[in-house]
Design a protein around this motif. Structure first.
Motif, short mmCIF file in Angstrom:
data_model
loop_
_atom_site.label_atom_id
_atom_site.label_comp_id
_atom_site.label_asym_id
_atom_site.label_seq_id
_atom_site.Cartn_x
_atom_site.Cartn_y
_atom_site.Cartn_z
N ILE A 1 0.81 -1.21 0.00
CA ILE A 1 0.00 0.00 0.00
C ILE A 1 0.85 1.27 0.00
O ILE A 1 0.54 2.25 -0.68
CB ILE A 1 -0.96 0.01 1.21
N SER A 2 1.95 1.27 0.73
CA SER A 2 2.76 2.48 0.85
C SER A 2 3.42 2.88 -0.47
O SER A 2 3.87 4.02 -0.62
CB SER A 2 3.84 2.28 1.92
N THR A 3 3.46 1.96 -1.44
CA THR A 3 4.11 2.27 -2.72
C THR A 3 3.11 2.67 -3.80
O THR A 3 3.52 3.07 -4.90
CB THR A 3 4.91 1.05 -3.23
N LEU A 4 1.81 2.56 -3.53
CA LEU A 4 0.80 2.78 -4.55
C LEU A 4 0.61 4.26 -4.88
O LEU A 4 0.42 5.09 -3.98
CB LEU A 4 -0.54 2.19 -4.11
N LYS A 5 0.66 4.58 -6.17
CA LYS A 5 0.35 5.92 -6.66
C LYS A 5 -0.62 5.79 -7.83
O LYS A 5 -0.46 4.91 -8.67
CB LYS A 5 1.63 6.64 -7.11
N LEU A 6 -1.61 6.66 -7.85
CA LEU A 6 -2.64 6.65 -8.89
C LEU A 6 -2.72 8.00 -9.57
O LEU A 6 -2.54 9.04 -8.93
CB LEU A 6 -4.00 6.30 -8.29
N TRP A 7 -3.01 7.98 -10.88
CA TRP A 7 -3.16 9.21 -11.63
C TRP A 7 -4.39 9.17 -12.51
O TRP A 7 -4.75 8.13 -13.06
CB TRP A 7 -1.95 9.43 -12.54
N LEU A 8 -5.05 10.32 -12.62
CA LEU A 8 -6.11 10.56 -13.60
C LEU A 8 -5.71 11.79 -14.39
O LEU A 8 -5.48 12.86 -13.81
CB LEU A 8 -7.46 10.81 -12.91
N VAL B 1 -11.81 8.00 -19.37
CA VAL B 1 -10.65 8.44 -18.61
C VAL B 1 -9.84 7.23 -18.15
O VAL B 1 -10.40 6.24 -17.68
CB VAL B 1 -11.08 9.30 -17.39
N LYS B 2 -8.53 7.32 -18.28
CA LYS B 2 -7.65 6.21 -17.92
C LYS B 2 -7.17 6.36 -16.47
O LYS B 2 -6.74 7.44 -16.06
CB LYS B 2 -6.43 6.18 -18.83
N LEU B 3 -7.27 5.25 -15.72
CA LEU B 3 -6.71 5.20 -14.37
C LEU B 3 -5.34 4.55 -14.48
O LEU B 3 -5.21 3.41 -14.93
CB LEU B 3 -7.62 4.39 -13.44
N VAL B 4 -4.30 5.29 -14.08
CA VAL B 4 -2.92 4.83 -14.20
C VAL B 4 -2.36 4.56 -12.81
O VAL B 4 -2.63 5.32 -11.87
CB VAL B 4 -2.06 5.89 -14.93
N ALA B 5 -1.59 3.49 -12.68
CA ALA B 5 -1.06 3.11 -11.36
C ALA B 5 0.40 2.70 -11.42
O ALA B 5 0.87 2.14 -12.41
CB ALA B 5 -1.89 1.97 -10.78
N SER B 6 1.11 3.00 -10.33
CA SER B 6 2.45 2.47 -10.08
C SER B 6 2.43 1.89 -8.67
O SER B 6 1.87 2.51 -7.76
CB SER B 6 3.51 3.57 -10.16
N PHE B 7 3.04 0.72 -8.49
CA PHE B 7 3.06 0.11 -7.17
C PHE B 7 3.99 -1.10 -7.16
O PHE B 7 4.40 -1.60 -8.20
CB PHE B 7 1.66 -0.34 -6.74
N GLU B 8 4.32 -1.53 -5.96
CA GLU B 8 5.03 -2.78 -5.75
C GLU B 8 4.06 -3.78 -5.14
O GLU B 8 3.05 -3.39 -4.55
CB GLU B 8 6.25 -2.58 -4.84
N PHE B 9 4.38 -5.06 -5.27
CA PHE B 9 3.46 -6.08 -4.76
C PHE B 9 4.22 -7.33 -4.32
O PHE B 9 5.37 -7.55 -4.70
CB PHE B 9 2.42 -6.45 -5.83
N ASP B 10 3.54 -8.12 -3.51
CA ASP B 10 4.05 -9.43 -3.07
C ASP B 10 3.21 -10.53 -3.71
O ASP B 10 2.11 -10.28 -4.25
CB ASP B 10 3.98 -9.55 -1.55
N VAL B 11 3.70 -11.74 -3.61
CA VAL B 11 2.98 -12.92 -4.09
C VAL B 11 2.45 -13.69 -2.88
O VAL B 11 3.22 -13.96 -1.95
CB VAL B 11 3.90 -13.84 -4.91
N PRO B 12 1.15 -14.04 -2.86
CA PRO B 12 0.66 -14.89 -1.77
C PRO B 12 1.13 -16.33 -1.99
O PRO B 12 0.86 -16.91 -3.04
CB PRO B 12 -0.86 -14.76 -1.87
#
Length: 198
Positions: free
Chosen positions: A123-130, A157-168
């Motif tokens: 969550i701390s790495t998530l960034k969103l743009w419109l 309108v496009k929702l753009v995202a940058s983030f890191e993630f883990d694998v369950p």
């Protein structure tokens, strides 16, 4: 839910050797032609903890982690150091109706691009743009990767995202092997993890 929101210790994660696999059935007709069909549409990942040499303190921490997960009963988070981020990718296009959107990663291919749902974002790495303007969502699903904007995304309108993630993942077995080395370290042998598809 048999999931613990914890990561495998970093000093173990870096040893994980990954394998990404589909399940495909192959049959050969009387004419000799091969017919292939997918038994799974989603790639499943496996990780072998290979070449792990741990100190006594590190081994004790890993052993406690394994016991706390009750072997393969409870899943947990794993950082795949080869594949753990999304960088400014379009994850949705507005229709003036939907307010919630699944985080995804696109694996680009000219013929058959692959879209992977991400359920364990950091969550701390998530960034969103419109429209190139950064926004803050109303809510982010820590354990499902669903972003709630709180209001419909405008049509087109496009929702753009940058983030890191883990694998369950979970342990593939209810046991693991280990051995002592002459230098006092402890080696993990045949410890395997398998992705939990959610």
């Amino acid at each position: 839910m048999n999931f613990h929101n914890v990561n495998l210790p970093k000093y173990i994660e870096i040893f994980a050797v990954g394998v990404s696999e589909f399940t495909t059935s192959c049959a050969t007709s009387m004419s000799g032609r091969e017919v292939r069909s997918s038994d799974s549409q989603i790639a499943r990942r496996r990780y072998l903890l290979k070449g792990c040499r741990l100190s006594q303190l590190q081994f004790d921490a890993f052993n406690s982690f394994f016991i706390a997960r009750a072997g393969k009963r409870f899943s947990f988070r794993l950082k795949d150091y080869f594949d753990f981020k999304v960088d400014k990718q379009i994850i949705a296009t507005g229709d003036d109706i939907e307010t919630k959107f699944q985080l995804k990663k696109l694996y680009q291919d000219d013929f058959a691009p692959y879209l992977r749902s991400i359920t364990k974002p950091k969550i701390s790495t998530l960034k969103l743009w419109l429209n190139n303007e950064e926004i803050v969502p109303q809510d982010i699903g820590l354990n499902d990767g669903i972003v709630n904007l709180g209001k419909p995304l405008p049509t087109g309108v496009k929702l753009v995202a940058s983030f890191e993630f883990d694998v369950p993942v979970r342990f593939a077995n209810d046991n693991f092997e280990y051995s002592f080395n002459k230098d006092g370290t402890i080696s993990l042998d045949k410890a395997e993890l398998i992705e939990v598809l959610e």
